[in-house]
Scaffold this motif. Structure first.
Motif, mmCIF file in Angstrom:
data_model
loop_
_atom_site.group_PDB
_atom_site.id
_atom_site.type_symbol
_atom_site.label_atom_id
_atom_site.label_comp_id
_atom_site.label_asym_id
_atom_site.label_seq_id
_atom_site.Cartn_x
_atom_site.Cartn_y
_atom_site.Cartn_z
ATOM 1 N N ARG A 30 -7.640 8.103 1.700
ATOM 2 C CA ARG A 30 -6.723 7.093 2.222
ATOM 3 C C ARG A 30 -7.324 5.699 2.023
ATOM 4 N NH1 ARG A 30 -5.056 10.122 7.952
ATOM 5 N NH2 ARG A 30 -4.450 12.106 6.939
ATOM 6 N N PRO A 31 -6.476 4.674 2.020
ATOM 7 C CA PRO A 31 -7.017 3.315 1.923
ATOM 8 C C PRO A 31 -7.905 3.006 3.119
ATOM 9 C CG PRO A 31 -4.614 3.331 1.679
ATOM 10 C CD PRO A 31 -5.013 4.691 2.136
ATOM 11 N N THR B 208 2.429 1.676 -3.448
ATOM 12 C CA THR B 208 1.449 2.096 -4.456
ATOM 13 C C THR B 208 1.125 3.576 -4.327
ATOM 14 O OG1 THR B 208 0.479 -0.119 -4.552
ATOM 15 C CG2 THR B 208 -0.883 1.709 -5.333
ATOM 16 N N TYR B 209 0.903 4.050 -3.110
ATOM 17 C CA TYR B 209 0.602 5.475 -2.918
ATOM 18 C C TYR B 209 1.807 6.348 -3.258
ATOM 19 C CZ TYR B 209 -4.167 5.441 -1.288
ATOM 20 O OH TYR B 209 -5.545 5.350 -1.243
ATOM 21 N N GLY C 147 -1.034 4.771 3.275
ATOM 22 C CA GLY C 147 -1.285 5.770 2.241
ATOM 23 C C GLY C 147 -0.627 7.098 2.576
ATOM 24 N N VAL D 106 -6.741 5.310 -6.823
ATOM 25 C CA VAL D 106 -5.968 4.155 -6.362
ATOM 26 C C VAL D 106 -6.895 3.020 -5.936
ATOM 27 C CG1 VAL D 106 -4.393 3.284 -4.597
ATOM 28 C CG2 VAL D 106 -3.984 5.527 -5.634
ATOM 29 N N THR E 57 2.602 8.761 0.468
ATOM 30 C CA THR E 57 2.476 10.113 -0.074
ATOM 31 C C THR E 57 3.580 11.013 0.454
ATOM 32 O OG1 THR E 57 0.072 9.790 -0.191
ATOM 33 C CG2 THR E 57 0.888 12.059 -0.360
ATOM 34 N N ALA F 63 1.671 9.165 -6.198
ATOM 35 C CA ALA F 63 2.005 10.565 -5.924
ATOM 36 C C ALA F 63 3.130 11.052 -6.833
ATOM 37 C CB ALA F 63 2.401 10.720 -4.457
ATOM 38 N N SER G 169 0.840 -1.209 0.000
ATOM 39 C CA SER G 169 0.000 0.000 0.000
ATOM 40 C C SER G 169 0.867 1.249 0.000
ATOM 41 C CB SER G 169 -0.922 -0.002 1.220
ATOM 42 O OG SER G 169 -1.745 -1.141 1.238
ATOM 43 N N THR G 170 1.927 1.241 0.822
ATOM 44 C CA THR G 170 2.840 2.379 0.862
ATOM 45 C C THR G 170 3.471 2.617 -0.495
ATOM 46 O OG1 THR G 170 3.346 1.978 3.205
ATOM 47 C CG2 THR G 170 4.947 3.267 1.939
ATOM 48 N N PHE H 99 -3.685 2.550 -10.363
ATOM 49 C CA PHE H 99 -4.167 3.931 -10.319
ATOM 50 C C PHE H 99 -4.122 4.501 -11.733
ATOM 51 C CE2 PHE H 99 0.386 4.012 -9.278
ATOM 52 C CZ PHE H 99 0.890 4.925 -10.188
ATOM 53 N N LEU I 299 -4.721 10.210 -6.573
ATOM 54 C CA LEU I 299 -4.867 9.331 -5.415
ATOM 55 C C LEU I 299 -6.295 8.820 -5.273
ATOM 56 C CD1 LEU I 299 -2.664 11.072 -2.686
ATOM 57 C CD2 LEU I 299 -2.051 9.241 -4.278
#
Length: 419
Positions: free
Chosen positions: A244-245, A57-58, A253, A284, A257, A62, A54-55, A416, A281
């Motif tokens: 945010r997720p 991907t965000y 998230g 996502v 970012t 960004a 998740s980190t 995304f 975002l």
């Protein structure tokens, strides 16, 4: 995984001998042979016990929102090995991954044979190498690379990422990365490089872990750096709560970012325009992280989450209940080395079917409530899922959630929309 012979990425792992371990020296030689030890795109590396995907991907979203061509490498995959390497959120094609595999394999064959060296090239490291090769091929501005389970003993450490994003550190992989949570924190922090790393951005750690991270980072960078803490609870933290997720991934998230913003500073690039950042975002989607799907034919709704412990299972159940008002059935797949007892405590009174996977290295001998159903993974089908009820919660290891996404024909190629 369909449509691809994965042998270039798994050959040495498949043929490893008992007691043989992954070799970072061998990985370093491979990087050198491909010219990736000296000439590569800047790297944002992601480590931590949970939430790395998740980190990452965000962070990638960004960076793409800021106009950078971004290669993202994550793992494991769900429906196809193509998902391991993406450009601006979109998986490479079968042909592109096949070409990358051939290039990796050609360089691998120039090395001393693995059986003579004593160590093997790990699949996660080879996908990382493939991502760097693809970044070079497409002229990427930056790479976001998710580590495997480790840090200092991960191939990511060989690259010396310019920016490190450190998620929460828990007692995950005890006995593998360390015997205590502080040893694990030290292992993950030491992915930082004395020569190249310019920043380590971290979520607030526990009082036990935080000083270890600070000390390990100072040691790894010759005292140059201190952790830069980003608190999701701070007013004005990006992205806003609604972007945010869901569930426990929300903090990831924010970390992703913030790490991307720090990477832009390191690269001397302007930040993404606020409206543009939020619009990207907002697109996502995180497969198998509280992702919602419909069984083909519309017979049932399914929430899929890769929860593996009591906390994750409870959070997923709470999410499903808030979404639907109730849950008709839970599909659960947790091998014995996961928190089976915790899941049973949370789900014991619900209609549950426990699913067994065929992978030989996984054990499913933990005692379960007698009233729970049993199912082999090969029995999963749209009809089988729909027969469980109109609202089904599917939880467990990624080996399982990937199968569920395949059964549901869930879209996983685009994370995304970079516009």
């Amino acid at each position: 995984m369909p449509n691809l012979d994965p042998d270039p990425f798994f050959s040495e792992w498949t043929h490893r001998r008992p007691g043989q371990v992954r070799s970072l020296d061998r990985a370093a030689a491979l990087l050198h042979g491909l010219g990736l030890d000296s000439a590569r795109a800047p790297v944002l590396g992601v480590v931590g016990s949970k939430g790395k995907g998740s980190t990452a991907t965000y962070a990638a979203a960004a960076l793409s929102a800021a106009g950078l061509r971004t290669v993202l490498v994550t793992g494991p995959s769900f429906r196809s090995y193509r998902e391991r390497v993406r450009v601006d959120g979109v998986s490479v094609s079968d042909g592109e991954l096949r070409r990358l595999g051939e290039e990796v394999e050609s360089a691998r064959r120039e090395l001393v044979p693995a059986e003579r060296e004593g160590g093997y090239l790990a699949p996660s490291g080879l996908f990382l190498v493939a991502g760097l090769l693809h970044a070079r091929a497409v002229g990427a501005d930056v790479c976001v690379l998710e580590a495997g389970m480790g840090g200092h003993r991960d191939e990511l450490q060989l690259l010396g990422p310019e920016v490190v994003a450190l998620g929460m550190v828990f007692a995950e992989h005890l006995g593998v990365l360390g015997d205590t949570v502080t040893e694990i924190a030290r292992e993950k922090t030491r992915v930082a490089s004395a020569e190249r790393t310019r920043a380590l951005v971290t979520l607030p750690q526990t009082t036990e872990v935080a000083p270890v991270v600070e000390q390990a980072l100072a040691e790894a960078t010759g005292g140059r750096l201190a952790p830069e803490v980003v608190d999701p609870g701070t007013e004005g933290a990006e992205p806003p709560v609604e972007l945010r997720p869901a569930g426990l991934s929300a903090a990831s998230g924010v970390l992703g970012t913030a790490a991307a913003a720090r990477m832009l500073e390191v690269l001397g690039r302007p930040p993404a325009e606020a409206g543009r950042l939020r619009s990207v975002l907002a697109t996502v989607g995180l497969p198998a992280r509280l992702s919602g799907h419909t069984v083909p034919g519309g017979a049932a709704e399914v929430v899929v989450d890769s929860a593996i412990d009591r906390v994750g299972v409870a959070a997923a159940l709470s999410h499903a209940r808030s979404l639907w008002g109730g849950v008709d059935h839970v599909l659960l797949c947790l091998p014995d080395h996961k928190d089976v007892s915790g899941a049973v405590a949370v789900l014991a009174d619900l209609p549950v079917t426990a699913v067994r996977l065929p992978e030989a290295h996984l054990r499913f001998d933990h005692g379960l409530p007698a009233h729970w159903g049993r199912m082999e993974a090969e029995e999963l089908s749209p009809a089988a899922v729909a027969a469980l009820g109109a609202r089904v919660l599917a939880l467990g290891t990624v080996y399982f959630t990937g199968r569920v996404l395949e059964v549901l024909d869930a879209p996983t190629d685009r994370l995304f929309d970079a516009g």
